[in-house]
Scaffold this active site. Structure first.
Site, PDB file in Angstrom:
ATOM      1  N   HIS A 111       0.825  -1.199   0.000  1.00  0.00           N
ATOM      2  CA  HIS A 111       0.000   0.000   0.000  1.00  0.00           C
ATOM      3  C   HIS A 111       0.871   1.266   0.000  1.00  0.00           C
ATOM      4  O   HIS A 111       2.089   1.189  -0.095  1.00  0.00           O
ATOM      5  CB  HIS A 111      -1.005  -0.035   1.151  1.00  0.00           C
ATOM      6  CG  HIS A 111      -1.738  -1.333   1.233  1.00  0.00           C
ATOM      7  ND1 HIS A 111      -2.694  -1.723   0.314  1.00  0.00           N
ATOM      8  CD2 HIS A 111      -1.606  -2.384   2.084  1.00  0.00           C
ATOM      9  CE1 HIS A 111      -3.143  -2.937   0.612  1.00  0.00           C
ATOM     10  NE2 HIS A 111      -2.485  -3.367   1.680  1.00  0.00           N
ATOM     11  N   GLU A 148      -1.511   0.265   8.127  1.00  0.00           N
ATOM     12  CA  GLU A 148      -0.695  -0.772   7.516  1.00  0.00           C
ATOM     13  C   GLU A 148       0.414  -0.161   6.669  1.00  0.00           C
ATOM     14  O   GLU A 148       1.543  -0.658   6.650  1.00  0.00           O
ATOM     15  CB  GLU A 148      -1.568  -1.680   6.655  1.00  0.00           C
ATOM     16  CG  GLU A 148      -0.822  -2.823   5.989  1.00  0.00           C
ATOM     17  CD  GLU A 148      -1.709  -3.676   5.115  1.00  0.00           C
ATOM     18  OE1 GLU A 148      -1.181  -4.649   4.531  1.00  0.00           O
ATOM     19  OE2 GLU A 148      -2.912  -3.378   4.995  1.00  0.00           O
ATOM     20  N   HIS A 203       3.212  -6.953   4.429  1.00  0.00           N
ATOM     21  CA  HIS A 203       1.842  -6.556   4.750  1.00  0.00           C
ATOM     22  C   HIS A 203       1.527  -6.865   6.202  1.00  0.00           C
ATOM     23  O   HIS A 203       2.305  -7.508   6.918  1.00  0.00           O
ATOM     24  CB  HIS A 203       0.847  -7.309   3.862  1.00  0.00           C
ATOM     25  CG  HIS A 203       0.818  -6.857   2.445  1.00  0.00           C
ATOM     26  ND1 HIS A 203      -0.027  -5.879   1.990  1.00  0.00           N
ATOM     27  CD2 HIS A 203       1.555  -7.256   1.371  1.00  0.00           C
ATOM     28  CE1 HIS A 203       0.178  -5.688   0.693  1.00  0.00           C
ATOM     29  NE2 HIS A 203       1.140  -6.518   0.296  1.00  0.00           N
ATOM     30  N   GLU A 285       2.162 -11.633   5.672  1.00  0.00           N
ATOM     31  CA  GLU A 285       1.244 -10.924   6.573  1.00  0.00           C
ATOM     32  C   GLU A 285       1.826 -11.095   7.973  1.00  0.00           C
ATOM     33  O   GLU A 285       1.782 -12.185   8.549  1.00  0.00           O
ATOM     34  CB  GLU A 285      -0.161 -11.535   6.490  1.00  0.00           C
ATOM     35  CG  GLU A 285      -0.806 -11.464   5.130  1.00  0.00           C
ATOM     36  CD  GLU A 285      -1.419 -10.112   4.823  1.00  0.00           C
ATOM     37  OE1 GLU A 285      -1.267  -9.181   5.655  1.00  0.00           O
ATOM     38  OE2 GLU A 285      -2.049  -9.975   3.763  1.00  0.00           O
TER      39      GLU A 285
END
Length: 321
Positions: A111, A148, A203, A285
């Site tokens: 992101h 995030e 992430h 993650e």
């Protein structure tokens, strides 16, 4: 990353099988047995650091550990329906001498901190081989507002310092230096254009409270449209297994209790960043931002340093063979 969004269709949660599969993951991730013993000793992963972050706006030989030190922190404006220009990754400092000299690592911080200001741009559809999905999402955040995008950039910058000290040339897909994006298809092209020896997309998840732990996402064998992951499936699994094992050892965190059947490894075919890659690539993650216990780790600078070290050591182990 939150599973709600363009590149992240939600998989079905599974029952926690952490206990029965502890032995299975040790066998699955060569060289990670020591990490699992550490995890058991710390009662399932309470390895967070002590410092707190303030709320912000919304089969192999054992690896050689890189240096633990790292920095605290350090466009493509494609039109809808049009092909993006050639990707230009954020530049790396000259590589130092070390065991990874000559190796290229691309780090993909998930992101972009500015995505939320560019809804129309990140909502446009891009081709991911198997279908079309939105360019990107804003990502998730903790309940207190630590995003995030902030987390991924911080961990990525710490990783860069560690890997450069090992002699690697490190490139970013973005370093907070773009107004938005890049889109998921461009993120893949950046790694491809760099002829990267390894690419890791960093992430954090946005699952339900009570869902805890990390998982590494591996590319499925996809051959459709512009996507053909068949040549990289095996090498990407090797990279992911090394990272999973070393992440456990360095952070003390347990594999996810809601996906991956306790292995910490998940195979997916719906992620454009993996589908379009032609070089070894995985996602990690690091934890669930929506769970208070995981959030306490993710917002700790000391724990983020451990996370960066674990991911980096997995990369080093993979590249050294």
């Amino acid at each position: 990353m939150s599973y709600v969004g363009p590149d992240f269709d939600p998989p079905q949660p599974r029952r926690s099988l952490r206990g029965p599969l502890t032995v299975a993951i040790a066998a699955l991730v060569p060289g990670a047995l020591a990490g699992w013993l550490v995890w058991q000793a710390v009662d399932g992963g309470s390895g967070g650091g002590s410092d707190k972050a303030g709320a912000a706006p919304t089969s192999a030989s054992a690896p050689t550990s890189p240096s633990a030190s790292a920095s605290a922190s350090a466009t493509d404006d494609g039109k809808p329906g049009a092909s993006s220009p050639a990707p230009t990754p954020s530049s790396s400092r000259p590589a130092a001498s070390g065991p990874l000299k000559g190796k290229v690592v691309v780090i993909d911080p998930g992101h972009n901190p500015h995505n939320f200001q560019h809804a129309s741009e990140i909502n446009r559809k891009v081709d991911i081989g198997t279908n079309w999905k939105e360019c990107d999402t804003t990502g998730t955040s903790t309940n207190a507002g630590y995003t995030e995008a902030q987390f991924t950039l911080d961990v990525a910058r710490r990783m860069r310092t560690i890997l450069e000290q090992q002699g690697a040339t490190v490139k970013f897909t973005q370093d907070g230096d773009r107004s938005w994006g890049p889109c998921v298809d461009e993120r893949a092209r950046i790694g491809n254009a760099a002829h990267a020896d390894a690419v890791v997309s960093v992430h954090a998840d946005g699952s339900a409270a009570g869902n805890r732990g990390f998982h590494v996402i591996l590319p499925a064998a996809v051959h459709a449209g512009a996507a053909d992951t068949r040549p990289i499936v095996t090498s990407s699994r090797g990279l992911g297994e090394r990272i999973a094992g070393l992440f456990v050892r360095e952070t003390g965190s347990a594999p996810s209790n809601y996906i991956g059947d306790g292995t910490g490894l998940v195979v997916r075919k719906d992620l454009g960043g993996l589908n379009l890659s032609t070089v070894p690539k995985v996602f990690i993650e690091c934890g669930n931002m929506r769970d208070s216990k995981d959030a306490a780790l993710l917002t700790s600078g000391a724990w983020r340093q451990k996370a960066a070290r674990g991911i980096s050591e997995g990369i080093v182990s993979f590249l050294r063979g």
